[in-house]
Design a protein around this motif. Structure first.
Motif: not given
Length: 344
Positions: A156, A170, A177, A183, A186, A191, A193, A238
């Motif tokens: 990230a 986050f 992404s 997705e 995240l 978060a 995406p 990730f």
């Protein structure tokens, strides 16, 4: 005739003869299309290496015309571009055509491997001719994989405006992404995406439209993002992007046997060569980022466990959703994990 002219005539004849032999030797010309800038790390470390090896192994019988930077079509359209023969070989990313190749995204699941070579070689075991993904997705779509690329595990990366300093940051951050598993990962972290192509990230981060992105350090530098990135995660996975360079099946069938053999060997060599280069470059660029003042964010053991559970949940959900659609995702995921374990 002057002495100088007498000397130049044989020389010119020799040059012309050499050019003629070269032209005659290249019996096959293949058009390769991708969406990457010409100077991208993948182009330099994978595609150009493949070109050189294929030419050498074929004895000069094959040559390539390279169409980078979406000259023949957008990234999401390159499967169609290859299927229709507009390009002979295309940069085909399963997650970009998930409606046709949903299982190919197995290489993009977060947390699955620790290096480009682990990911690329496992993906190659499934995608190469005769592999499970070849049987399930590539062959039915009329293409044959020549080589694959899996970049080093994505980190990230964040702009200065994002103020990312710890695991808790986050939450609420808008992060670019790839579609699919990234997705899901995240969202589980709180978060947001955002989908966009890599060339769009620089402006979006500069303007504050997004706070950051999931990318390897190699792509961070390839797209000039190192100029705006001020904090990055270290040692995470990730996910990555599982890329194939695949040839139109009918075109493949029309090639002479020795050219097919040269392309096959060149492709296999390219997988190992490129992933080793990516892993080495990733380590070097991490040092460059640190030396230029970028904040290198690590997580506590407890936070690592949260991420591990997050990633395991993403893989499970990915497989279950595809199984409901009648796709053998459990089988593909098990095969991918077995291919990773075999390397260790």
């Amino acid at each position: 005739m002057t002495r100088r002219l007498r000397r130049s005539v044989p020389l010119a004849a020799a040059v012309f003869a050499a050019a003629l032999v070269s032209a005659q030797a290249a019996e096959v010309s293949l058009k390769l299309a991708d969406s990457l800038p010409a100077g991208h790390s993948i182009t330099k470390k994978a595609t150009q290496y493949f070109f050189d090896r294929a030419k050498t192994l074929s004895g000069g019988k094959v040559e390539f015309q390279h169409f980078p930077a979406e000259q023949l079509g957008k990234a999401k359209d390159l499967l169609t571009v290859t299927q229709t023969g507009l390009a002979d070989i295309g940069y085909i990313v399963p997650s970009y055509v998930s409606e046709k190749m949903p299982l190919g995204a197995v290489a993009e699941l977060p947390g699955g491997f620790n290096s480009s070579c682990e990911g690329a070689k496992a993906f190659w075991a499934l995608a190469k001719p005769g592999g499970l993904l070849d049987t399930l997705e590539f062959k039915p779509n009329g293409v044959r994989v020549l080589y694959v690329v899996a970049l080093s595990p994505y980190q990230a990366i964040f702009s200065e405006k994002a103020g990312f300093k710890s695991f808790e940051d986050f939450k609420g951050r808008k992060i670019r992404s790839n579609p699919g598993p990234m997705e899901l990962a995240l969202r589980d972290l709180g978060a947001v995406p955002i989908r966009m192509t890599p060339p769009e990230i620089f402006d979006a981060m500069t303007k504050g439209t997004i706070d950051g992105a999931l990318l390897p350090y190699t792509s961070t530098f390839s797209y000039g993002l190192n100029a705006v990135v001020k904090s990055v995660t270290v040692g995470q996975n990730f996910g990555t992007v599982g890329i194939t360079y695949s040839i139109n099946a009918s075109k493949w069938a029309s090639l002479p046997r020795d050219v097919q053999e040269a392309l096959t060997k060149a492709g296999d060599e390219t997988v190992g060569h490129a992933c080793a280069q990516f892993d080495q470059e990733e380590a070097e660029l991490a040092t460059r980022l640190k030396d230029t003042g970028t904040l290198m964010v690590t997580f506590t053991p407890e936070q690592e466990k949260v991420l591990e559970a997050n990633f395991a949940s993403v893989s499970k959900d990915w497989a279950q959703n595809l199984e409901k659609r009648g796709k053998p995702a459990d089988k593909v995921l098990a095969a991918f994990r077995a291919a990773i374990a075999a390397q260790r």
